[in-house]
Structures are given as C-alpha cells and as structure tokens.
Scaffold this active site. Structure first.
Site, short mmCIF file in Angstrom:
data_model
loop_
_atom_site.label_atom_id
_atom_site.label_comp_id
_atom_site.label_asym_id
_atom_site.label_seq_id
_atom_site.Cartn_x
_atom_site.Cartn_y
_atom_site.Cartn_z
N GLU A 179 0.83 -1.21 0.00
CA GLU A 179 0.00 0.00 0.00
C GLU A 179 0.87 1.26 0.00
OE1 GLU A 179 -2.85 -0.39 3.20
OE2 GLU A 179 -4.18 -1.55 1.93
N GLU A 371 -5.35 -8.43 -1.01
CA GLU A 371 -6.05 -8.23 0.27
C GLU A 371 -7.51 -7.96 -0.01
OE1 GLU A 371 -4.57 -5.44 3.17
OE2 GLU A 371 -2.50 -5.86 2.60
#
Ligand code: BG6
Length: 476
Positions: A179, A371
């Site tokens: 991220e 995810e």
C-alpha cells in the site's frame, strides 16, 4: 469456467501484525514495534508524536502479534488443509538488518524465513513476499529520518539483493512496498516519517514517496537480474472514489482523490510521473531532482503486475449536506446506498469489479488481489465454534464480483489472497478483536490468551471454494 486453472488462491498476512518474536533471533526494533494500542496509536502512526522506544504505560500489540515465529509449522499445515496455492507474507526488515545499515545481514533472520519457505514448499504453496509491509528499522528513523533520506534507497537495495539472492530457490512472487499510497495517510507507518512543528508535511511525504518509488524500481531491476523468472509487483490501497452527487465539483473531487492514490502506480507501472504530479510538485515547491539516470531507471523497470487491497469504496463531496467525513486512514462521506461493517467500512462488492476494470483500463497489466476481507467481531457459540456467516457472505459477494470482472469484462487476474487468513492484529486500530481470519486465534486486545488456533465455519467454506476453483461459492 471463469478462472484459469493456475489461479493462485490463498491468504495474506504481514510480519508486523502476525509474526511476533520481536526480540528473538537477533531482530532489531522497528517502527511497528513502538506503535501502541489505544488512543495514542493514531498520533504515532501519523508521525506527529515522536515515539522511539517502548514504555510501561502502553501495550504494544505488534511485539508478539499472534506469534507466527513459533507457530509457522502449525499455521502452514492449516493453510495447506484449506488448499492454498499461495501464501502472502512479509519480511521484517529489522530481522535481516537489525539496524538497517549493517554491511552484512543477520544469518539467523535469513534462516528463519528459509525455514518458513521450506515448510511452504513441502505443501506446494508458493510464497508471495512483500519486501516492506509498513515496517522500517527504528535506527533508520532516528539516525536517517526514515524515507525522507535518499540513503534509504541504497539500504533497501542492499536488503533486496540479499533477499533475491538467498531466497531464489523458494520465492518467485514479490511485492516491493505494501500500500505505497498509505504514506500520505499514515506516514510513520508507511515511511518512518516524523514531523517537526511547522514542517511542510506534504512536501516531506512526497519526497519520501519519491525515494520509495526509486527503491521500488531498483527492486524490479535487481530482482529481474538475479532471477529473470521473478514476478515483481506494486501494491496499492485501492477502492473507487465515488462522487456523492452528480455536481461537477463532486465528480472533479473524486477524480483528484483517485489520482492521489494512482500517482504511485502511474510511476511504477508506466515508468514516469504523470503530468498532474509534476504540476502538484511545482505547487508544493518540491523538486525531487530526478537525474537522467533515475528517469531511465524508472522507465526501464516497471512492474510485472499490479496488486491491490480492496475492502471498500469511498464517497467524496463538496456539498455540506453530504454530512461529516468518516473513516480512518481514508476520509469520505457516507454512501447512502451501502451498508457498513462494524468498523464503519462501506461494503461494496460491485466496487471491486469497478476497481478491477479501472486499474486494467489504466495499466493493461495483469492484476492480483492481495487483500480483501471483512473485519468483524467473532463470538464463539455454546460449542466454542465460530459461525461466521457474515464473513462468508461478504466474501461470496466479492468473489462473485471478482469472477464477473474476469469472465464478463475480460480482466486478467493472477490470484486472490484473503487478508488475515488467520486472525492477526489490525493495522489501523491495533485491535485483535477486528478479525478477518478463517482460523481463530485465542488472544484479546490486551494480549491475553493461549494463542491456540481453531477453524471457523468459513475455513471449510473457503476450502471448498478453492477446491472448485471458485465455481462453488455457496454456503449451507
Ligand atoms: C491494509 C493493510 O491497509 O488493510 C493491512 O495492508 C491491514 O496491513 C488491512 O491490516 C486491514 O486493515 P485493518 O486496519 O482492519 O487491519
């Protein structure tokens, strides 16, 4: 049949929330260790309170986490039982280089991961390794100022060279930074940044981001040189930004917010900063000083695939009647069409299909969902079982949307790893009670519990999903 036969089904974790063993095997202290549970957590993660060591007043949930360090054999056996083809995990940098700037790596740390990879290999599970998942050795923060300092690019290159060389027999799938866009929201967590009073935080964040982008390109270069079979991806916290209304200002704001996140991937996937980023740097008075060599590096070393997390979509507005801004890392207004999770995250399966289409339209590179999942409170029933139908429902709807994107829209997708396939510590809140797993771990928010693992109802459901390659998503 909508998904390819070699589709990589599995689960995802990260060292900082899962591994534990913080002071074992020669590991050094990291930013994630000193991030406490409780009201001070947010201040630490955002870099506004300088926290460099552990104190007696706070509880630090990441120190022991759920102790993969001592339970990896048992956990991998459970993943194998579910039929995992891939297991996403991350390397704790300070286990390999305890301070971060040593010349030689810590052999004990390397051996730990080697043991894990061998165990995975026995079960034919491919590791998908995130090189950096929100962790940075503390010494690199106190002595170098974290990713603001270009010296970290050199130290990260050293780390990558060691990992790609030593783990070549075991690992082919890699992600450079988890991220990467989180640096804008939680900069201590994303880049080891701490701010002085009055410092231009935006400028510091984009400077650090630039260093991470260079480091990411180096990782791609070094990784391909060491093993041309390596598949190296970027990773973005994704999720569409919807305009709350058709008012042009709302539509424009949604586009700007989208660009804030995708700027990173624009560089990693296309090899150069987009024009809008150059303009933004000008406005910030930031000159990252890109040399011709650096421009070449970025251009020649784009990623092999785009990976992303998807939990929710976001809604933004310039209209006061849209209501107050909610959410933790990403702020937005409430979407009136969507239900929310116990933690206020909007549940939007179709948003996953939209996100997949947007990312593929923009980059034309294969995608990997690394995810996705529902953070929820699990209460054992009278027999001690966790009947987590709410989690199954969330995943069913998202997997259906994922299959639609592949089958009906033609988006190439390499795999899907459900987040927190075994219960672990929440990144945003530090809670244990925000659970995502198919496997329950007996531990509470204060760190009490036996750490015993047990199968939830979703365990058998996911096992069937994998066995049928996603054809059968039904539940009784
Ligand atoms: C992503 C992170 O932000 O979302 C994970 O990559 C994190 O580390 C996950 O755990 C879920 O968020 P949370 O805050 O519910 O743990």
């Amino acid at each position: 049949m909508s998904l390819p036969n070699n589709f990589l089904w599995g689960g995802a974790t990260a060292a900082n929330q899962y591994e534990g063993g913080w002071n074992e095997g020669g590991r050094g202290l990291a930013n994630v260790d000193v991030t406490p549970w409780g009201p001070d957590r947010r201040k630490v993660m955002s870099g506004t309170s300088r926290t460099h060591c552990l104190d007696a007043e706070h509880f630090y949930p990441g120190l022991d986490a759920v102790d993969f360090y001592h339970h990896y054999k048992e956990d991998i056996a459970l993943f194998a039982e579910m039929g995992f083809k891939v297991f996403r995990m991350s390397i704790a940098w300070s286990r390999i280089f305890p301070r971060g700037d040593e010349e030689e790596p810590n052999e004990e740390g390397l051996r730990f991961y080697e043991d894990v990879f061998r165990e995975l290999q026995k079960s034919n599970i491919e590791p998908l390794v995130t090189i950096t998942h929100f962790d940075c050795p503390m010494y690199l923060i106190t002595e170098y100022g974290g990713w603001k300092n270009p010296k970290l690019v050199e130290l990260y290159k050293r780390l990558c060279t060691v990992l790609f060389t030593r783990f070549k027999p075991y690992v082919k799938w890699w992600l450079t930074f988890n991220e990467i866009n989180m640096i804008l929201h939680l900069p201590f967590m994303g880049a080891g940044l701490e701010f002085d009073a009055g410092e231009n935080q935006e400028k510091a964040k984009y400077l650090a981001a630039h260093n991470e982008l260079l480091a990411s390109a180096w990782a791609v270069k070094i990784g391909h040189e060491i093993n041309p079979d390596n598949m190296i991806g970027c990773m973005v916290a994704a999720g569409e930004f919807y305009p709350w209304s058709p008012k042009p200002e709302d539509v424009f704001l949604a586009q700007q917010k989208e660009r804030e996140n995708l700027m990173f991937i624009d560089v990693q996937a296309r090899g150069e900063y987009p024009r809008y980023a150059e303009k933004m740097f000008e406005r910030l008075g930031l000159d990252p000083g890109i040399t011709p060599e650096q421009a070449r590096l970025l251009k020649d070393n784009t990623v092999d695939f785009i990976s992303f997390s998807y939990y929710t979509s976001r809604c933004v507005s310039t209209c006061p009647e849209a209501g107050e801004q909610v959410g933790n890392a990403f702020k937005g207004v409430k979407n009136p069409y969507l239900k929310i999770s116990d933690w206020g995250w909007a549940i939007d399966p179709l948003g996953l299909r939209t996100t997949m289409n947007s990312l593929y339209d923009r980059y034309q590179k294969p995608l990997f969902i690394v995810e996705n999942g529902l953070g929820a409170k699990d209460e054992p029933d009278a027999d001690g079982r966790i009947l987590d139908d709410y989690r199954i429902q969330y995943l069913q709807a998202h997997l259906q949307a994922m299959k639609d994107a592949v089958e009906l829209d033609g988006v190439p997708l390499l795999g899907y790893t459900a987040w927190g396939c075994i219960d672990l510590i929440s990144a945003s809140t530090g809670e244990m009670s925000k659970r995502y797993g198919f496997i329950y771990v007996d531990r509470d928010d204060q760190g009490n519990g036996t750490l015993q693992r047990s199968r939830k109802k979703s365990f058998d459901w996911y096992k069937k999903v994998i066995a049928t390659n996603g054809e059968d998503l039904s539940s009784d």
